[in-house]
Design a protein around this motif. Structure first.
Motif, PDB file in Angstrom:
ATOM      1  N   SER A  32       0.789  -1.126   0.020  1.00 12.40           N
ATOM      2  CA  SER A  32      -0.063   0.130   0.121  1.00 12.40           C
ATOM      3  C   SER A  32       0.775   1.232  -0.171  1.00 12.40           C
ATOM      4  O   SER A  32       2.005   1.299   0.660  1.00 12.40           O
ATOM      5  N   THR A  33       0.314   2.359  -0.804  1.00 10.72           N
ATOM      6  CA  THR A  33       1.016   3.457  -0.946  1.00 10.72           C
ATOM      7  C   THR A  33       0.265   4.429   0.104  1.00 10.72           C
ATOM      8  O   THR A  33       0.701   5.762   0.393  1.00 10.72           O
TER       9      THR A  33
ATOM     10  N   ARG B  24       6.215  -0.411   1.068  1.00 13.22           N
ATOM     11  CA  ARG B  24       6.243   0.684  -0.119  1.00 13.22           C
ATOM     12  C   ARG B  24       7.319   0.749  -0.733  1.00 13.22           C
ATOM     13  O   ARG B  24       8.281  -0.070  -0.925  1.00 13.22           O
TER      14      ARG B  24
ATOM     15  N   THR C 255      -0.911   4.004   6.512  1.00 10.09           N
ATOM     16  CA  THR C 255       0.072   4.587   7.462  1.00 10.09           C
ATOM     17  C   THR C 255       0.210   4.117   8.852  1.00 10.09           C
ATOM     18  O   THR C 255       1.291   4.029   9.524  1.00 10.09           O
TER      19      THR C 255
END
Length: 202
Positions: free
Chosen positions: A95-96, A110, A99
């Motif tokens: 996933s970009t 990432r 968080t």
């Protein structure tokens, strides 16, 4: 580690919303829950044993969040052998945007995803398993990172929904490793990628 994928699909290749009616309603999909209760005891045992032999799990963002909210948090599911396997193993999510992963023992991948997965595969022993995660599975196949692919085919034609394979894309030959059909008509097919297919000459 060997990278393996396991995906439930309909006869017409749909994988969207297989588990619960409310799982995935993108693009007006209204036929969720089509795989629930399908398959006999042998098929359920096969699926459970597959999870139990995983060394680690790799997810796309959407599947990760679905699993974290179910296998990672619901008491009944935590106690299930699949929940025990998932919660006891390292989890990686591609996933970009994620968080703050809420599931314990989670690492967000990432940057150069191919390099990160290559490092995971270079570790000794076991399986790095991908469950669901259609976009990620397609990307892994396109980048020659899948060692083995299991399709659990449910005998239903849905006529709508997101499919595992898009209408256009790269081609891939597959070698059949194992095939079985259960008493309820669910088939399990295990394949190994085998390069590009051969086509008839003009």
């Amino acid at each position: 580690m060997k990278l393996t994928t396991m995906t439930q699909v309909s006869i017409d290749g749909v994988m969207q919303g297989n588990g619960a009616v409310s799982d995935d309603r993108r693009n007006g999909f209204e036929r969720g829950g089509w795989a629930r209760g399908k398959g006999d005891d042998e098929t359920r045992t096969f699926i459970t044993q597959t999870y139990q032999r995983a060394e680690a799990f790799l997810f796309g963002r959407r599947t990760y969040e679905l699993f974290a909210g179910s296998w990672g948090s619901v008491d009944q599911m935590l106690a299930h052998p699949i929940g025990v396997a998932l919660n006891g193993a390292p989890k990686y999510v591609a996933s970009t945007t994620l968080t703050a992963p809420r599931w314990e023992v989670t690492t967000v991948l990432r940057g150069d995803l191919a390099a990160a997965i290559g490092e995971l595969k270079a570790k000794s022993g076991g399986e790095l398993q991908v469950h669901g995660s259609g976009a990620l599975t397609r990307w892994l196949l396109e980048n020659d990172l899948v060692d083995e692919m299991t399709l659990i085919v449910i005998p239903v034609i849905l006529g709508q929904g997101g499919r595992l394979f898009s209408e256009t894309g790269p081609d891939l030959a597959l070698d059949l490793v194992e095939s079985r059909v259960d008493s309820k008509g669910v088939t399990i097919q295990v394949y190994r990628p085998a390069g590009r297919p051969e086509y008839a000459s003009a």
